[in-house]
Design an enzyme around this catalytic site. Structure first.
Site, PDB file in Angstrom:
ATOM      1  N   GLY A   1       0.826  -1.199   0.000  1.00 28.37           N
ATOM      2  CA  GLY A   1       0.000   0.000   0.000  1.00 28.37           C
ATOM      3  C   GLY A   1       0.862   1.252   0.000  1.00 28.37           C
TER       4      GLY A   1
ATOM      5  CE1 TYR B   1     -10.674   3.462   6.798  1.00 26.80           C
ATOM      6  CE2 TYR B   1     -11.136   5.803   7.025  1.00 26.80           C
ATOM      7  CZ  TYR B   1     -10.232   4.761   6.996  1.00 26.80           C
ATOM      8  OH  TYR B   1      -8.895   5.013   7.175  1.00 26.80           O
TER       9      TYR B   1
ATOM     10  CE  LYS C   1      -8.437   1.710   9.271  1.00 25.06           C
ATOM     11  NZ  LYS C   1      -7.162   0.997   9.370  1.00 25.06           N
TER      12      LYS C   1
END
Ligand SMILES: NC(=O)c1ccc[n+]([C@@H]2O[C@H](COP(=O)([O-])OP(=O)(O)OC[C@H]3O[C@@H](n4cnc5c(N)ncnc54)[C@H](O)[C@@H]3O)[C@@H](O)[C@H]2O)c1
Length: 337
Positions: free
Chosen positions: A11, A153, A157
């Site tokens: 990534g 999202y 997290k």
């Protein structure tokens, strides 16, 4: 030789962290599923650069694969784990929430279980500034309550922060949670604004500017972020003794070797100013398509990075003018434009 396990190694951020640790003499195990959320060729190119080092081992698989991390921790016994693999992106989490559940929640669970069995000296996990959600008190401090996430999202997290806290408490695992603030730079993510804007401007297409341009972001340049991560690796949280109290301004848990640390530039930049920097770097005018706010997004983020400074002595400082110029140089070279 110390061993580091980096998840999300192909990534954007992961590839830089691997590169830095290899340079610092670590043996690095990189795990990445090479997901097709954005162009896989970019991940492959990042990985090829890492594979030039004989101290880098790449594994292509999903973090949530049952037993995979358990075996990897047992055989490699990493001293340090930096967990960056995740399904990222606020907007895509409205379309495909299940992939966030799998990668972020189940994946982090598998990682914690493996660490419980084979504890590393320090685990550092990526959370996000989006965890601050609906907070309006700026700049965001780690010790502020953060209970109202605005996207799935961000919710996943924030959940990983809590999951890791329970493991830190129960099993004495030293855990640092990072809250990253809009990271950008060369080799950056095609789903993020800087990449999309640069591409559109160079192709002569209009750009979509949300909330009519009235957005602020604390933009963090990749090399500053990596420097902060590198320094934090060497500052694992320690469980407080019975007579000790948490120092003022520290997010350290009163019951676990766990803390959350902002990594940001301590500077909220108007989106319009950010676009001006892209125009300056590309030498072209942007055609701005003013649009309403997008679902799940927040109008502003702004990091208080005092805790990072207290822990490491370091403050990120690259301004958007310089950072954007470096991105645009990379983009032109990489895509031959
Ligand atoms: N870039 C930012 O501005 C930013 C901001 C806040 C938080 N973060 C977090 O930082 C971390 C790294 O972000 P990035 O910008 O480098 O994103 P990225 O998408 O470039 O990197 C994530 C990598 O993880 C891999 N991956 C995804 N799901 C996986 C899975 N289930 N198993 C194994 N590998 C998987 C992907 O293939 C990808 O290479 C993520 O956790 C992200 O949520 C990033």
């Amino acid at each position: 030789m110390r061993t580091a396990l980096i998840t999300g190694s192909a990534g954007f951020i992961g590839s830089f962290v691997c590169e830095r640790l290899l340079r610092d003499g670590y043996r690095v195990i990189g795990l990445d599923a090479m997901t097709d959320y954005y162009e896989v060729s970019l991940k492959q190119r990042r990985l090829e650069r890492l594979l030039q080092s004989e101290h880098f081992r790449a594994i292509e698989d999903y973090v949530e694969t049952p037993g995979l991390l358990m075996e990897l921790f047992a055989s490699e016994k990493p001293d340090v784990v930096v967990h960056l693999a995740a399904q990222a992106g606020v907007r895509y989490s409205i379309e495909n929430p299940r992939s966030y559940l799998q990668s972020n929640i189940v994946g982090t669970f598998e990682l914690l279980e493996a660490a419980r069995a084979h504890p590393p000296k320090h685990m550092l996990l990526a959370s996000t500034s989006s965890a601050f959600g609906a907070n309006t008190k700026m700049p965001y401090r780690e010790i502020d309550k953060a209970d109202h996430q605005m996207s799935f999202y961000a919710a996943t997290k924030k959940a990983t922060e809590n999951m890791a806290h329970s493991y830190a408490h129960l099993f004495g695992l030293p855990v640092t949670m990072f809250r990253f603030f809009t990271v950008y730079g060369p080799w950056g993510r095609p789903d993020m604004a800087l990449f999309k804007f640069t591409k559109a401007i160079l192709e002569g297409r209009p750009i979509d500017v949300y909330n009519y341009g009235d957005m602020k972001r604390d933009f963090t340049y990749i090399e500053d972020l990596v420097q902060a991560i590198r320094l934090l690796i060497d500052v694992p949280p320690v469980r407080l003794g019975e007579d000790e109290t948490v120092p003022a301004g520290d997010s350290l848990s009163p019951v676990a070797p766990w803390r959350v640390v902002n990594i940001g530039n301590s500077n909220a930049v108007q989106l319009a100013q950010f676009i001006d920097a892209i125009e300056a770097a590309t030498g072209r005018k942007a055609e701005r398509n003013l649009m309403p706010m997008q679902a799940g997004d927040v109008p502003a983020t702004w990091a208080d990075a005092q805790l990072l400074k207290t822990l490491t002595g370091y403050e990120p400082k690259t301004d958007v003018g310089n950072g954007v110029a470096k991105f645009v140089d990379w983009y032109r070279e990489y895509y031959s434009v």
